[in-house]
Design a protein around this motif. Structure first.
Motif, PDB file in Angstrom:
ATOM      1  N   LYS A 107       0.471  -1.141   0.145  1.00  0.00           N
ATOM      2  CA  LYS A 107      -0.662   0.308  -0.191  1.00  0.00           C
ATOM      3  C   LYS A 107       1.026   0.918  -0.511  1.00  0.00           C
ATOM      4  CE  LYS A 107      -3.212   2.389   2.547  1.00  0.00           C
ATOM      5  NZ  LYS A 107      -4.026   2.594   3.845  1.00  0.00           N
ATOM      6  N   ASN A 108       1.761   1.391   0.676  1.00  0.00           N
ATOM      7  CA  ASN A 108       2.735   2.486   0.688  1.00  0.00           C
ATOM      8  C   ASN A 108       4.325   2.192  -0.368  1.00  0.00           C
ATOM      9  OD1 ASN A 108       1.742   3.735   2.837  1.00  0.00           O
ATOM     10  ND2 ASN A 108       1.645   2.196   4.118  1.00  0.00           N
ATOM     11  N   GLY A 109       4.036   1.421  -0.830  1.00  0.00           N
ATOM     12  CA  GLY A 109       5.140   1.247  -2.199  1.00  0.00           C
ATOM     13  C   GLY A 109       7.093   1.061  -1.585  1.00  0.00           C
ATOM     14  N   TYR A 110       6.436  -0.041  -0.246  1.00  0.00           N
ATOM     15  CA  TYR A 110       8.587  -0.320   0.143  1.00  0.00           C
ATOM     16  C   TYR A 110       8.084  -1.216  -0.791  1.00  0.00           C
ATOM     17  CZ  TYR A 110       8.384   3.156   3.468  1.00  0.00           C
ATOM     18  OH  TYR A 110       7.856   4.059   4.617  1.00  0.00           O
ATOM     19  N   PRO A 111       8.941  -2.041  -1.172  1.00  0.00           N
ATOM     20  CA  PRO A 111       9.976  -2.979  -1.941  1.00  0.00           C
ATOM     21  C   PRO A 111       9.386  -4.156  -0.952  1.00  0.00           C
ATOM     22  CG  PRO A 111      11.668  -2.072  -0.940  1.00  0.00           C
ATOM     23  CD  PRO A 111      10.804  -1.528  -0.735  1.00  0.00           C
ATOM     24  N   LEU A 112       9.239  -5.244  -1.976  1.00  0.00           N
ATOM     25  CA  LEU A 112       8.575  -6.351  -0.517  1.00  0.00           C
ATOM     26  C   LEU A 112      10.227  -7.618  -0.666  1.00  0.00           C
ATOM     27  CD1 LEU A 112       5.731  -7.411  -2.605  1.00  0.00           C
ATOM     28  CD2 LEU A 112       5.658  -6.931  -0.630  1.00  0.00           C
ATOM     29  N   ASP A 113      10.223  -8.332  -0.043  1.00  0.00           N
ATOM     30  CA  ASP A 113      11.412  -9.278   0.258  1.00  0.00           C
ATOM     31  C   ASP A 113      10.600 -10.186   0.030  1.00  0.00           C
ATOM     32  OD1 ASP A 113      12.174  -7.053   2.181  1.00  0.00           O
ATOM     33  OD2 ASP A 113      10.921  -8.358   4.262  1.00  0.00           O
ATOM     34  N   GLY A 114      11.911 -11.406  -0.840  1.00  0.00           N
ATOM     35  CA  GLY A 114      12.333 -12.472  -0.496  1.00  0.00           C
ATOM     36  C   GLY A 114      12.575 -13.595   0.308  1.00  0.00           C
ATOM     37  N   ALA A 115      12.370 -14.075  -0.726  1.00  0.00           N
ATOM     38  CA  ALA A 115      12.680 -15.693   0.066  1.00  0.00           C
ATOM     39  C   ALA A 115      13.820 -16.022   1.045  1.00  0.00           C
ATOM     40  CB  ALA A 115      12.519 -16.718  -0.879  1.00  0.00           C
ATOM     41  N   TRP A 116      14.719 -15.103   0.931  1.00  0.00           N
ATOM     42  CA  TRP A 116      16.103 -14.532   1.368  1.00  0.00           C
ATOM     43  C   TRP A 116      16.588 -13.373   1.921  1.00  0.00           C
ATOM     44  CZ3 TRP A 116      17.731 -19.438   3.384  1.00  0.00           C
ATOM     45  CH2 TRP A 116      17.608 -20.335   2.273  1.00  0.00           C
ATOM     46  N   GLY A 117      15.483 -12.890   2.129  1.00  0.00           N
ATOM     47  CA  GLY A 117      15.622 -11.496   2.568  1.00  0.00           C
ATOM     48  C   GLY A 117      15.986 -10.518   2.109  1.00  0.00           C
ATOM     49  N   GLN A 118      16.666 -10.291   0.702  1.00  0.00           N
ATOM     50  CA  GLN A 118      16.644  -9.270  -0.804  1.00  0.00           C
ATOM     51  C   GLN A 118      15.418  -8.803  -0.983  1.00  0.00           C
ATOM     52  OE1 GLN A 118      15.873 -12.573  -0.894  1.00  0.00           O
ATOM     53  NE2 GLN A 118      15.633 -13.115  -3.430  1.00  0.00           N
ATOM     54  N   ALA A 119      15.778  -7.729  -1.555  1.00  0.00           N
ATOM     55  CA  ALA A 119      14.783  -6.448  -1.902  1.00  0.00           C
ATOM     56  C   ALA A 119      13.512  -7.756  -3.195  1.00  0.00           C
ATOM     57  CB  ALA A 119      14.849  -6.184  -1.993  1.00  0.00           C
ATOM     58  N   VAL A 120      12.783  -7.271  -3.459  1.00  0.00           N
ATOM     59  CA  VAL A 120      12.018  -7.567  -5.023  1.00  0.00           C
ATOM     60  C   VAL A 120      11.720  -7.141  -5.221  1.00  0.00           C
ATOM     61  CG1 VAL A 120      10.442  -9.055  -5.843  1.00  0.00           C
ATOM     62  CG2 VAL A 120      11.209 -10.005  -3.557  1.00  0.00           C
ATOM     63  N   TYR A 121      12.498  -5.595  -6.696  1.00  0.00           N
ATOM     64  CA  TYR A 121      12.152  -5.173  -7.282  1.00  0.00           C
ATOM     65  C   TYR A 121      11.199  -5.324  -8.883  1.00  0.00           C
ATOM     66  CZ  TYR A 121      14.135  -2.138  -3.905  1.00  0.00           C
ATOM     67  OH  TYR A 121      14.879  -1.671  -3.056  1.00  0.00           O
ATOM     68  N   PRO A 122      10.422  -4.898  -9.386  1.00  0.00           N
ATOM     69  CA  PRO A 122      10.229  -5.488 -10.931  1.00  0.00           C
ATOM     70  C   PRO A 122      11.072  -4.915 -11.453  1.00  0.00           C
ATOM     71  CG  PRO A 122       8.968  -2.860 -10.256  1.00  0.00           C
ATOM     72  CD  PRO A 122      10.484  -3.394  -8.798  1.00  0.00           C
ATOM     73  N   LYS A 123      11.583  -6.816 -12.498  1.00  0.00           N
ATOM     74  CA  LYS A 123      12.652  -6.244 -13.855  1.00  0.00           C
ATOM     75  C   LYS A 123      11.906  -5.706 -14.166  1.00  0.00           C
ATOM     76  CE  LYS A 123      13.867 -10.108 -11.632  1.00  0.00           C
ATOM     77  NZ  LYS A 123      13.991 -10.022  -9.941  1.00  0.00           N
ATOM     78  N   THR A 124      13.373  -4.756 -14.731  1.00  0.00           N
ATOM     79  CA  THR A 124      13.129  -3.441 -16.459  1.00  0.00           C
ATOM     80  C   THR A 124      14.354  -4.258 -17.730  1.00  0.00           C
ATOM     81  OG1 THR A 124      15.126  -2.742 -15.182  1.00  0.00           O
ATOM     82  CG2 THR A 124      13.035  -1.932 -14.449  1.00  0.00           C
ATOM     83  N   SER A 125      13.060  -4.630 -18.264  1.00  0.00           N
ATOM     84  CA  SER A 125      14.092  -5.334 -19.444  1.00  0.00           C
ATOM     85  C   SER A 125      13.756  -4.133 -20.493  1.00  0.00           C
ATOM     86  CB  SER A 125      13.132  -6.353 -19.729  1.00  0.00           C
ATOM     87  OG  SER A 125      11.988  -6.444 -20.479  1.00  0.00           O
ATOM     88  N   ASP A 126      14.671  -4.766 -21.692  1.00  0.00           N
ATOM     89  CA  ASP A 126      14.468  -3.526 -22.930  1.00  0.00           C
ATOM     90  C   ASP A 126      13.434  -3.435 -23.817  1.00  0.00           C
ATOM     91  OD1 ASP A 126      17.370  -2.995 -22.433  1.00  0.00           O
ATOM     92  OD2 ASP A 126      17.449  -4.393 -24.098  1.00  0.00           O
ATOM     93  N   GLU A 127      12.378  -4.717 -23.424  1.00  0.00           N
ATOM     94  CA  GLU A 127      11.301  -4.543 -23.898  1.00  0.00           C
ATOM     95  C   GLU A 127       9.952  -3.864 -22.089  1.00  0.00           C
ATOM     96  OE1 GLU A 127       7.402  -7.932 -23.859  1.00  0.00           O
ATOM     97  OE2 GLU A 127       9.893  -8.813 -24.191  1.00  0.00           O
ATOM     98  N   ALA A 128      10.097  -3.911 -21.129  1.00  0.00           N
ATOM     99  CA  ALA A 128       9.389  -3.094 -20.674  1.00  0.00           C
ATOM    100  C   ALA A 128      10.307  -1.606 -20.955  1.00  0.00           C
ATOM    101  CB  ALA A 128       9.917  -4.020 -18.901  1.00  0.00           C
ATOM    102  N   MET A 129      11.361  -0.787 -21.090  1.00  0.00           N
ATOM    103  CA  MET A 129      10.920  -0.060 -20.786  1.00  0.00           C
ATOM    104  C   MET A 129      10.733   0.571 -22.312  1.00  0.00           C
ATOM    105  SD  MET A 129      12.997   1.436 -17.891  1.00  0.00           S
ATOM    106  CE  MET A 129      13.472   2.578 -18.335  1.00  0.00           C
ATOM    107  N   GLU A 130      10.628   0.267 -23.649  1.00  0.00           N
ATOM    108  CA  GLU A 130      10.081   0.208 -24.607  1.00  0.00           C
ATOM    109  C   GLU A 130       8.498   0.384 -24.968  1.00  0.00           C
ATOM    110  OE1 GLU A 130      10.336   1.200 -28.549  1.00  0.00           O
ATOM    111  OE2 GLU A 130      11.146   1.107 -27.309  1.00  0.00           O
ATOM    112  N   ARG A 131       7.702  -0.894 -23.586  1.00  0.00           N
ATOM    113  CA  ARG A 131       6.412  -0.494 -24.108  1.00  0.00           C
ATOM    114  C   ARG A 131       6.268   1.131 -22.610  1.00  0.00           C
ATOM    115  NH1 ARG A 131       3.055  -6.066 -21.051  1.00  0.00           N
ATOM    116  NH2 ARG A 131       1.865  -4.276 -21.868  1.00  0.00           N
TER     117      ARG A 131
END
Length: 106
Positions: free
Chosen positions: A34-58
């Motif tokens: 709700k507040n825009g903080y990153p979610l944690d993965g299985a080992w506590g690492q931050a999960v950010y949306p993946k940015t690829s060339d295709e996503a940037m083009e979209r």
């Protein structure tokens, strides 16, 4: 007191504790999303949306489409303002302006 008596006494408390822990995890995850903080993965690492060339083009294409739609919306608003002015103006004034436009200018 045998093992089944101990287990039957402890199991309701264990279930309640487990449900509270799961509920707390769901609540904190909801607050993070709700507040825009990153979610944690299985080992506590931050999960950010993946940015690829295709996503940037979209994103670029969507931004261009957004700009085009905003420009079109602006022209529609201008046309609507003219229509509102025509509808709300006095009938005599409108006909006078139309006749003035029909007359050849000198």
């Amino acid at each position: 007191m045998n093992a089944s008596d101990i287990l039957s006494t402890i199991s309701p408390a264990a279930v309640i504790i487990a449900l509270l822990a799961i509920g707390g995890w769901v609540f904190t995850t909801w607050l993070r999303v709700k507040n825009g903080y990153p979610l944690d993965g299985a080992w506590g690492q931050a999960v950010y949306p993946k940015t690829s060339d295709e996503a940037m083009e979209r994103v670029k294409l969507i931004s261009q489409e957004n700009a085009q739609l905003r420009a079109e919306l602006g022209s529609v608003k201008d046309r609507l303002a003219v229509v509102e002015r025509i509808v709300t103006d006095e009938a005599g004034r409108l006909s006078h302006e139309i006749e003035a436009l029909r007359r050849p200018s000198n």
